[in-house]
Structure formats: structure tokens, C-alpha cells
Design an enzyme around this catalytic site. Structure first.
Site, PDB file in Angstrom:
ATOM      1  N   SER A 113      86.116  -5.129 -29.698  1.00 33.49           N
ATOM      2  CA  SER A 113      86.903  -5.258 -30.923  1.00 33.49           C
ATOM      3  C   SER A 113      86.353  -6.274 -31.909  1.00 33.49           C
ATOM      4  O   SER A 113      86.613  -6.164 -33.099  1.00 33.49           O
ATOM      5  CB  SER A 113      88.359  -5.588 -30.584  1.00 33.49           C
ATOM      6  OG  SER A 113      88.441  -6.696 -29.719  1.00 33.49           O
ATOM      7  N   HIS A 142      89.415   1.128 -30.344  1.00 34.51           N
ATOM      8  CA  HIS A 142      88.625   1.240 -31.575  1.00 34.51           C
ATOM      9  C   HIS A 142      87.717   2.463 -31.612  1.00 34.51           C
ATOM     10  O   HIS A 142      86.899   2.597 -32.513  1.00 34.51           O
ATOM     11  CB  HIS A 142      87.804  -0.034 -31.780  1.00 34.51           C
ATOM     12  CG  HIS A 142      88.669  -1.257 -31.878  1.00 34.51           C
ATOM     13  ND1 HIS A 142      89.298  -1.632 -33.032  1.00 34.51           N
ATOM     14  CD2 HIS A 142      89.057  -2.143 -30.925  1.00 34.51           C
ATOM     15  CE1 HIS A 142      90.017  -2.718 -32.808  1.00 34.51           C
ATOM     16  NE2 HIS A 142      89.893  -3.056 -31.539  1.00 34.51           N
ATOM     17  N   LYS A 148      95.728   2.129 -34.763  1.00 34.31           N
ATOM     18  CA  LYS A 148      94.466   1.905 -35.479  1.00 34.31           C
ATOM     19  C   LYS A 148      94.052   3.200 -36.177  1.00 34.31           C
ATOM     20  O   LYS A 148      94.658   3.554 -37.164  1.00 34.31           O
ATOM     21  CB  LYS A 148      93.448   1.337 -34.499  1.00 34.31           C
ATOM     22  CG  LYS A 148      93.877  -0.106 -34.158  1.00 34.31           C
ATOM     23  CD  LYS A 148      93.240  -0.751 -32.984  1.00 34.31           C
ATOM     24  CE  LYS A 148      93.830  -2.151 -32.844  1.00 34.31           C
ATOM     25  NZ  LYS A 148      93.771  -2.682 -31.492  1.00 34.31           N
TER      26      LYS A 148
END
Ligand SMILES: *Cc1c(COP(=O)(O)O)cnc(C)c1O
Length: 404
Positions: free
Chosen positions: A179, A207, A242
Site C-alpha cells: 500500500s 489495492h 478503494k
């Protein structure tokens, strides 16, 4: 004197070390712009990598869900909180990542902090990459298993640690995309080591999900370990706040393992379920991510990543290297620019801010001491002009920092 007075001193010490964190009040505008403390800024700090947080299809799904389900879930999914929307989302998530079964959680932090202790306990062994996310580390500590930390991506060291461990139950935990560095784990190699040492591999793809692999199915799909090639010894975890633009997380993998997590994960059992309106917006997000529009958004993001890296290349006019700054070798939307000291990183952040750009400075303990950095997060919500503005402003600041 009471020990409670120490908190004053401790806060002063944080401040002296440039480690005080402040929150800014934001209101979204259009694109990647935010009103921050009342001022319009171009933001490079959001993990909304595909620009879906403001997508009309996601918003429409929420409106419809509110009319049908109301707002709160009312209770744990183990009692009456498991709505038809949440059940449908689980099936669709499992289908999308091409794994047998998925379990939907209200937050990623709570998922990792709680599934690790459900899988292993005292007498068992955990093998953890040094740069893993805080919630994996906290889950490992909560489990009371012995923790073997290996240097970031040092698979030879990991192999030695696995071989030396007398534990019968071995759990290998790793971020799939790191990250704060943006690099991608060698998932095929991690899986091969898990196989060689009879370990279970837990991957956190916060991610990568929505971004990597065919149609954004994630880092595990990109590594070819889903569908017919799905492994009995991999648990795949990803977050939904995200690239998916909403909130929450899920874990997916073999049916019996997921069933065990359903039975034994305390943050699942003892927490109120995520509201159906979020599940419905996530179902809409999955449809966008897997569609041609998703492909277009990923292609636009990839072009922006390449554009920024060209703009900040060492030896270029940028002078980034002359200032002693270093753009890390990342191919993902996370493009960290290592500055060095906390004070210098904050100074560059402040310089960008003056120019109307918001890029967060990340300092220890989130990253190792001496590697304070700007964590530039790109998004499909950015335009090429946005990226050029950032590169140009960084060039000017770098020339100033490098001196005459
Ligand atoms: C953001 C993040 C989490 C936490 O997920 P939330 O849903 O925000 O709680 C977990 N793991 C990684 C690697 C993350 O970046």
C-alpha cells in the site's frame, strides 16, 4: 501526579518529531477535485482508483436500495442482518474473482484483524512480509501464534523460515499490492512456497482488486490462480472502499475454509452487518468494473501512470534526482516519491498545497524511518492535464530543493 498528564507531553513529542496527523474537512467536487478546508484542491490522495465513488450507477443503486431496505442492517449477519442484497453480493463477488465462495464484511481492517486469529492460534506459526498492512499485523498479534517477519519480498529468507519452523500449522500472509510502495507481490512464488511447506496463503488485495488481472478480477486472477486453477491453500481478501468506490471487504476461497471463517471470525459474528444500500451499490460497482467501461477506466489509469512516470523520470528536466528524491519502481496507481526526512516531506507537501495540489506525506511508523514520502495516488478520475500539473509543480519544487 496522575499519569494522565503524560498525554500532554506525548502529544508535544509527536509534534516535535513532525509526526502529528491532522484531518482536513473535505467535500467532493467533480473529477479528482475536492474542497479541502474550504479551498478547491486537485487531490492525489484518494484510493478511489477507478473514480467510481461518484458514479451515477452506484448512486442510483443506493437510492433504490434505501427505498426497499431502509438504512441500517439492524444486527449481525448471524442474526437478522444478512439481507438479500448482502447474500446476492457474496455470490457475485465469488463469481467475479472465480473462487468457490465469498464472505462480505463491513470493513477491511476488521476483516484481517479477525480472520487471522480465526485461522491460527498459540503454537502455530505466521510468516509475514515486513511491509504488510497494519491490519494483517494486528491480526497476527491477536492470534498469539508465533510471528516470523521476513524482509520485504525476500522469498529466500521466507523459504528458510518456513523450513526451520517446527509448527504444523503455517500461515503465510502478504499484501498483494503493497500500500505504501505500490509494488506487486510475486504471488506464484508465494503460492509455490506455501505448497512446498504445507502452508496456507492469505493475500490482501486491497489495492489490486478492480484493477489487476482480466476485467479487474484482481491480483490472484492476474497470477492465474483462480477458476479451474484455484488453489485449496489460498484465501483471497480484498477491500471494497478503494477501486470499487464504496466500503467494506470480502474474503474468498475454498468452501470449507470460508465456512470456518463464517463460524469463527469475531468481527463477523459480533458486528452489525453492512447496510443493504452498500451491498446494492457494490453490486452496481461490480457490474461497471467488469464491463467495457471498466476496461476503459483501467486503460485511462494506465496511461496516466505512464505519463506521470515519464514526467518525473530521473535525468529529465524534472531534477527530481538532483533534489535527492526517488520515484519508487511501481507500475500501479500508487506512485510513491521518497523524499527522506519527515520535515522535508512535509515541506514538499506544503509546497504542493500552496499550488492547489493535495498529495499526502506518509511518515513513520506507516513507512520505515528516513523514507518519508509523498504517496501519489492516481485515479481514472484524473485527466492528463491534472497529471501534467502535478509533474510540473514537483519539478519546480525539486529545483528549489536542489539549490542553485
Ligand atoms: C485500506 C486497507 C485495508 C483496510 O480496509 P478498510 O476497508 O479501509 O478497513 C486493509 N488492507 C490494506 C492493504 C489496505 O490498504
Amino acid at each position: 501526579m496522575s499519569w494522565l498528564a503524560e498525554f500532554d507531553t506525548r502529544l508535544e513529542e509527536l509534534d516535535a518529531a513532525h509526526l502529528t496527523r491532522t484531518r482536513r474537512v473535505v467535500v467532493p467536487e467533480t473529477g479528482a477535485r475536492l474542497t479541502v478546508n474550504g479551498r478547491s484542491m486537485l487531490a492525489f490522495c484518494s484510493n478511489d482508483y477507478l473514480g467510481l465513488a461518484n458514479h451515477p450507477a452506484l448512486k442510483a443503486a443506493v437510492h433504490e436500495a434505501v427505498d426497499r431496505y431502509g438504512v441500517g442492517a439492524g444486527s449481525s449477519p448471524m442474526v437478522s442482518g444478512f439481507s438479500a442484497a448482502n447474500a446476492a453480493l457474496e455470490d457475485e463477488l465469488a463469481g467475479f474473482v472465480q473462487l468457490p465462495r465469498a464472505l462480505y464484511f463491513y470493513a477491511g481492517y476488521a476483516t484481517n484483524a479477525s480472520i487471522v486469529p480465526a485461522l491460527v492460534g498459540p503454537g502455530d506459526a505466521i510468516f509475514s512480509d515486513a511491509l504488510n498492512h497494519a491490519c494483517l499485523i494486528d491480526g497476527a498479534r491477536l492470534s498469539k501464534a508465533s510471528i516470523h517477519r521476513f524482509d520485504h519480498a525476500d522469498l529466500a529468507a521466507l523459504d528458510r523460515q518456513l523450513a526451520a519452523s517446527p509448527a504444523t500449522r503455517k500461515l503465510l500472509i502478504s499484501d498483494a499490492v503493497f500500500s505504501m510502495d505500490g509494488d506487486v507481490a510475486d504471488i506464484a512464488a508465494l503460492h509455490a512456497l506455501a505448497q512446498a511447506h504445507d502452508a496456507l496463503l492469505l493475500l490482501d488485495d486491497a489495492h489490486g482488486f478492480g484493477l489487476l488481472g482480466p476485467q479487474g478480477r484482481g491480483a490472484l486472477a492476474a497470477a492465474g490462480l483462480t477458476g479451474a486453477q484455484a488453489s485449496p491453500r489460498v484465501l483471497y481478501m480484498a477491500t471494497l472502499g478503494k477501486a470499487l468506490g464504496v466500503a467494506g471487504a470480502f474474503v474468498a476461497g475454498p468452501d470449507r475454509l470460508v465456512e470456518w471463517l463464517l463460524q469463527k471470525t469475531r468481527s463477523y459474528t459480533y458486528a452489525t452487518a453492512a447496510p443493504a444500500l452498500l451491498a446494492e451499490s457494490l453490486r452496481a460497482a461490480l457490474r461497471v468494473v467488469g464491463s467495457g467501461e471498466g476496461d476503459e477506466r483501467r486503460a485511462h489509469l494506465a496511461a496516466l501512470i505512464a505519463r506521470l512516470r515519464r514526467g518525473l523520470a530521473p535525468g529529465s528536466e524534472a531534477g527530481i534526482d538532483a533534489a535527492g528524491w526517488r520515484l519508487m519502481p511501481s507500475s500501479t496507481a500508487i506512485q510513491p516519491l521518497v523524499i527522506g526526512s519527515n520535515a522535508d516531506a512535509l515541506r514538499v507537501m506544503a509546497g504542493l498545497q500552496e499550488a492547489g495540489l493535495w498529495v499526502p506525506a506518509i511518515r513513520p511508523p506507516t513507512v520505515p524511518a528516513g523514507t518519508a514520502r509523498l504517496r501519489i495516488a492516481l485515479s481514472a478520475a484524473h485527466s492528463a492535464a491534472d497529471v501534467d500539473t502535478l509533474a510540473r509543480t514537483l519539478q519546480v519544487l525539486a529545483r528549489g530543493a536542489a539549490g542553485p
